[in-house]
Scaffold this motif. Structure first.
Motif, PDB file in Angstrom:
ATOM      1  N   MET A  10       0.826  -1.208   0.000  1.00  0.00           N
ATOM      2  CA  MET A  10       0.000   0.000   0.000  1.00  0.00           C
ATOM      3  C   MET A  10       0.865   1.266   0.000  1.00  0.00           C
ATOM      4  O   MET A  10       0.495   2.279  -0.604  1.00  0.00           O
ATOM      5  CB  MET A  10      -0.947   0.011   1.200  1.00  0.00           C
ATOM      6  N   VAL A  11       2.018   1.227   0.653  1.00  0.00           N
ATOM      7  CA  VAL A  11       2.948   2.364   0.597  1.00  0.00           C
ATOM      8  C   VAL A  11       3.423   2.570  -0.845  1.00  0.00           C
ATOM      9  O   VAL A  11       3.480   3.702  -1.344  1.00  0.00           O
ATOM     10  CB  VAL A  11       4.145   2.151   1.555  1.00  0.00           C
ATOM     11  N   GLY A  12       3.729   1.476  -1.530  1.00  0.00           N
ATOM     12  CA  GLY A  12       4.107   1.564  -2.946  1.00  0.00           C
ATOM     13  C   GLY A  12       2.977   2.111  -3.797  1.00  0.00           C
ATOM     14  O   GLY A  12       3.196   2.906  -4.718  1.00  0.00           O
ATOM     15  N   GLY A  54       8.628   3.255  -5.898  1.00  0.00           N
ATOM     16  CA  GLY A  54       7.347   2.652  -5.530  1.00  0.00           C
ATOM     17  C   GLY A  54       7.033   1.450  -6.398  1.00  0.00           C
ATOM     18  O   GLY A  54       6.493   0.448  -5.918  1.00  0.00           O
ATOM     19  N   LEU A  55       7.375   1.529  -7.689  1.00  0.00           N
ATOM     20  CA  LEU A  55       7.168   0.392  -8.580  1.00  0.00           C
ATOM     21  C   LEU A  55       8.029  -0.803  -8.166  1.00  0.00           C
ATOM     22  O   LEU A  55       7.588  -1.949  -8.221  1.00  0.00           O
ATOM     23  CB  LEU A  55       7.475   0.781 -10.030  1.00  0.00           C
ATOM     24  N   VAL A  56       9.261  -0.532  -7.754  1.00  0.00           N
ATOM     25  CA  VAL A  56      10.124  -1.615  -7.274  1.00  0.00           C
ATOM     26  C   VAL A  56       9.493  -2.265  -6.045  1.00  0.00           C
ATOM     27  O   VAL A  56       9.455  -3.497  -5.923  1.00  0.00           O
ATOM     28  CB  VAL A  56      11.547  -1.100  -6.959  1.00  0.00           C
ATOM     29  N   LEU A  57       8.991  -1.439  -5.143  1.00  0.00           N
ATOM     30  CA  LEU A  57       8.321  -1.958  -3.955  1.00  0.00           C
ATOM     31  C   LEU A  57       7.099  -2.787  -4.346  1.00  0.00           C
ATOM     32  O   LEU A  57       6.841  -3.858  -3.772  1.00  0.00           O
ATOM     33  CB  LEU A  57       7.928  -0.799  -3.037  1.00  0.00           C
ATOM     34  N   GLN A  58       6.353  -2.313  -5.345  1.00  0.00           N
ATOM     35  CA  GLN A  58       5.187  -3.057  -5.836  1.00  0.00           C
ATOM     36  C   GLN A  58       5.611  -4.407  -6.409  1.00  0.00           C
ATOM     37  O   GLN A  58       4.940  -5.414  -6.194  1.00  0.00           O
ATOM     38  CB  GLN A  58       4.454  -2.262  -6.914  1.00  0.00           C
ATOM     39  N   LEU A  59       6.711  -4.407  -7.146  1.00  0.00           N
ATOM     40  CA  LEU A  59       7.196  -5.650  -7.751  1.00  0.00           C
ATOM     41  C   LEU A  59       7.564  -6.671  -6.678  1.00  0.00           C
ATOM     42  O   LEU A  59       7.154  -7.832  -6.747  1.00  0.00           O
ATOM     43  CB  LEU A  59       8.403  -5.363  -8.642  1.00  0.00           C
ATOM     44  N   LEU A  60       8.298  -6.231  -5.682  1.00  0.00           N
ATOM     45  CA  LEU A  60       8.749  -7.156  -4.635  1.00  0.00           C
ATOM     46  C   LEU A  60       7.596  -7.655  -3.769  1.00  0.00           C
ATOM     47  O   LEU A  60       7.437  -8.864  -3.564  1.00  0.00           O
ATOM     48  CB  LEU A  60       9.811  -6.483  -3.774  1.00  0.00           C
ATOM     49  N   VAL A  79      -1.096  -8.590 -14.867  1.00  0.00           N
ATOM     50  CA  VAL A  79      -0.620  -7.644 -13.860  1.00  0.00           C
ATOM     51  C   VAL A  79       0.885  -7.411 -13.994  1.00  0.00           C
ATOM     52  O   VAL A  79       1.367  -6.281 -13.891  1.00  0.00           O
ATOM     53  CB  VAL A  79      -0.998  -8.149 -12.443  1.00  0.00           C
ATOM     54  N   THR A  80       1.627  -8.469 -14.273  1.00  0.00           N
ATOM     55  CA  THR A  80       3.076  -8.329 -14.443  1.00  0.00           C
ATOM     56  C   THR A  80       3.404  -7.498 -15.669  1.00  0.00           C
ATOM     57  O   THR A  80       4.290  -6.633 -15.620  1.00  0.00           O
ATOM     58  CB  THR A  80       3.729  -9.726 -14.540  1.00  0.00           C
ATOM     59  N   VAL A  81       2.706  -7.724 -16.771  1.00  0.00           N
ATOM     60  CA  VAL A  81       2.939  -6.942 -17.989  1.00  0.00           C
ATOM     61  C   VAL A  81       2.597  -5.467 -17.747  1.00  0.00           C
ATOM     62  O   VAL A  81       3.334  -4.571 -18.186  1.00  0.00           O
ATOM     63  CB  VAL A  81       2.144  -7.526 -19.178  1.00  0.00           C
TER      64      VAL A  81
END
Length: 141
Positions: A10-12, A54-60, A79-81
């Motif tokens: 949610m922070v991401g 934030g995108l990196v955080l979302q990915l992890l 979602v990954t694409v």
């Protein structure tokens, strides 16, 4: 562990919220004076970098949560694409941001760069809206 991961996710998401209002901000840049344009574009540049983190955080966190959940392979692929597309467009947008900043400092016309920013910001906003749709309706596909 799930609650901590969900909180970080949610922070991401909050960091990505910048992309939703970006088209409105970019749309008003051309009406500003050159000094104000420089400040606005510089702020967008910094906010874009924060959103990239934030995108990196979302990915992890999203990758971990997908591994723990029961989602269809199609949903996970979509979602990954979408996430990778947001990475790409956000990264590509950094060049027109840098060019616009340099152009303003050199007193050049930056309408073309601001036009590119408008296009990239609209694409990012649309990608984020589609991503939110699939997050809310995860059972649709």
């Amino acid at each position: 562990m799930w609650n901590v991961t969900f909180f970080l996710h949610m922070v991401g998401t909050a960091a990505l919220g910048f992309y939703l209002i970006l088209p409105l901000v970019v749309g008003g840049i051309q009406k500003l004076s050159s000094g104000a344009q420089e400040g606005a574009i510089s702020t967008i540049h910094v906010a874009n970098r924060v959103a990239q983190y934030g995108l990196v955080l979302q990915l992890l966190t999203g990758g971990y949560m997908m591994s723990q959940g029961n989602y269809t392979y199609v949903w996970m692929a979509v979602v990954t694409v979408l996430l990778l597309a947001m990475f790409a467009v956000g990264g590509i947008m950094s060049k027109p941001l840098k060019n616009a900043l340099a152009g303003i400092r050199e007193k050049r016309d930056v309408k073309a760069d601001i036009g590119k920013l408008g296009t990239f910001s609209a694409v990012l906003s649309l990608l984020l809206l589609v991503m939110i749709f699939f997050m809310v309706f995860d059972n649709i596909i």
